[in-house]
Enzyme design. Structure first.
Site, PDB file in Angstrom:
ATOM      1  N   CYS A   1      30.093   8.086  59.584  1.00  0.00           N
ATOM      2  CA  CYS A   1      30.517   7.367  58.377  1.00  0.00           C
ATOM      3  C   CYS A   1      31.664   6.408  58.691  1.00  0.00           C
ATOM      4  CB  CYS A   1      30.976   8.375  57.323  1.00  0.00           C
ATOM      5  SG  CYS A   1      31.491   7.587  55.789  1.00  0.00           S
TER       6      CYS A   1
ATOM      7  N   CYS B   1      32.483  11.334  48.784  1.00  0.00           N
ATOM      8  CA  CYS B   1      31.052  11.441  49.027  1.00  0.00           C
ATOM      9  C   CYS B   1      30.641  12.902  49.117  1.00  0.00           C
ATOM     10  CB  CYS B   1      30.679  10.705  50.314  1.00  0.00           C
ATOM     11  SG  CYS B   1      28.888  10.624  50.582  1.00  0.00           S
TER      12      CYS B   1
ATOM     13  N   CYS C   1      28.208  12.459  56.818  1.00  0.00           N
ATOM     14  CA  CYS C   1      27.582  11.808  57.980  1.00  0.00           C
ATOM     15  C   CYS C   1      28.610  11.653  59.105  1.00  0.00           C
ATOM     16  CB  CYS C   1      27.026  10.448  57.600  1.00  0.00           C
ATOM     17  SG  CYS C   1      25.897  10.535  56.212  1.00  0.00           S
TER      18      CYS C   1
HETATM   19  S1  SF4 Z   1      27.738   7.308  55.499  1.00  0.00           S
HETATM   20 FE1  SF4 Z   1      29.619   8.118  54.536  1.00  0.00          FE
HETATM   21  S2  SF4 Z   1      29.542   7.325  52.451  1.00  0.00           S
HETATM   22 FE2  SF4 Z   1      27.456   7.110  53.285  1.00  0.00          FE
HETATM   23  S3  SF4 Z   1      26.393   8.976  52.690  1.00  0.00           S
HETATM   24 FE3  SF4 Z   1      27.264   9.363  54.707  1.00  0.00          FE
HETATM   25  S4  SF4 Z   1      29.279  10.328  54.343  1.00  0.00           S
HETATM   26 FE4  SF4 Z   1      28.594   9.364  52.439  1.00  0.00          FE
END
Ligand code: SF4
Length: 361
Positions: free
Chosen positions: A90, A83, A87
């Site tokens: 995540c 990604c 986040c």
């Molecule tokens: S939650 Fe995880 S997979 Fe989704 S955008 Fe954020 S870092 Fe990427």
């Protein structure tokens, strides 16, 4: 004619073509084989379809107490863990960089269709990252055009989608869900969704327009956490007017966003059930809101990882089954931990085909 090839023979043929020497021949024949299979598809020929029919006719009542074989009606395929965002909460992190070769992924999707799949959701990581969205586009097209799935959807952070992708593949996509946790750019940065000079919220509005222009149903997913729990999103969500607004309570998964071997430490994002309820209460006027507490999420998703292994979350972490490419769907799904009743209770079956959504484009 009901079916050109018996399912087992078709699966064996597909398996044989995995060998390197036969790979190029497979690449030539695969579209024809899939087309023949799809063209002569008759509802009820696959085991999964048969089970769905029997269940509807009430012939499997005695099995309803838990022994009923699981039908993979709705599958979430996280084909990549990579990604471009970071986040903090995540729960499907970049633990590998593996992505299946395209033809192998198609073979797995074919097996899932045989087992009764009606809806596929492509997710990640960020699904538009692989091959600049071409890999995803090819899978979306294959599922709609060759497998004739009623519903094909994507969950994305939205940052890498170009209009060209909609031009090339928009016809084959039913629903695009974009993750948006805040309409305050500073909060997005705190969460880890910051992308330098790009503005996540402005990007969301652009994607909303493209969905309208190319006739793709638009959905928003939000994870409610410590940093956005007090936000009032009523106005912005109503203006964007998604078909669904999925609102998740931030969830801890050992090995992903908590615990020793995790790539994230999400404890500081967690909110209580009461705080989640308060957020829902503040947004009760949004008719498309679909709430998902930790309790509702639990065991109600069929999750496939990048190796096409089902991930069992019953122990609070993601324990993988064998790959469906090695042992088939029926064997692998026994270890999925999936609770079909929880899936139905959380409203997992809904109008998920854009043909049935009757949207005012
Ligand atoms: S939650 Fe995880 S997979 Fe989704 S955008 Fe954020 S870092 Fe990427």
């Amino acid at each position: 004619m009901r079916m050109l090839l018996p399912s087992a023979l078709a699966a064996r043929l597909l398996g044989a073509f995995r060998q390197p020497l036969l790979h190029s021949l497979w690449r030539g024949l695969a579209p024809l084989l899939y087309w023949l299979r799809a063209a002569f598809w008759w509802p009820g020929t696959g085991k999964g379809q048969q089970r769905v029919r029997e269940r509807a006719e009430g012939r499997q009542e005695e099995e309803a107490d838990g022994d009923l074989p699981i039908t993979p009606t709705s599958v979430n395929y996280h084909f990549t863990r990579q990604c471009n965002y970071r986040c903090g909460f995540c729960f499907h992190t970049a633990k590998t960089s593996f992505v299946l070769p395209l033809e192998e992924a198609k073979r797995g999707l074919f097996l899932l269709k045989e087992a009764g799949m009606e809806k596929i959701n492509f997710s990640g990581g960020e699904p538009f990252l692989q091959d600049r969205g071409e890999y995803l586009g090819q899978l979306v097209k294959f599922c709609k055009q060759e497998l004739l799935l009623p519903s094909v959807s994507i969950v994305s952070n939205g940052s890498l989608i170009r209009e060209k992708w909609f031009r090339d593949y928009g016809d084959y996509l039913d629903i695009l869900a974009i993750s948006c946790d805040s309409f305050d750019e500073e909060v997005n940065v705190l969460i880890g969704r910051g992308q330098g000079k790009k503005n996540h919220v402005e990007n969301l509005q652009k994607l909303r327009k493209w969905c309208n222009d190319y006739r793709v149903a638009f959905k928003i997913n939000s994870v409610i956490n410590r940093f956005n729990v007090d936000e009032d999103m009523n106005e912005q969500i109503k203006a964007l007017n998604p078909v669904r607004w999925k609102v998740f309570q931030c969830l801890l998964i050992e090995g992903e966003n908590c615990g020793d071997d995790a790539l994230r430490e999400a404890q500081r994002f967690v909110i209580s059930d009461e705080e989640f309820e308060e957020f829902l209460e503040r947004h009760k006027g949004v008719s498309c809101l679909v709430p998902e507490s930790n309790q509702k999420m639990k065991d109600s998703y069929l999750i496939l990882d990048e190796y096409m292994r089902f991930l069992n979350c019953r122990s609070g972490r993601k324990d993988p089954s064998m790959s469906i490419l090695d042992v088939g769907v029926e064997e692998a799904i026994k270890f999925s931990g999936f609770d079909e009743r929880m899936f139905l209770n959380r409203g997992g079956k809904y109008v998920w085909s854009k043909a049935d959504l009757k949207l005012d484009w």
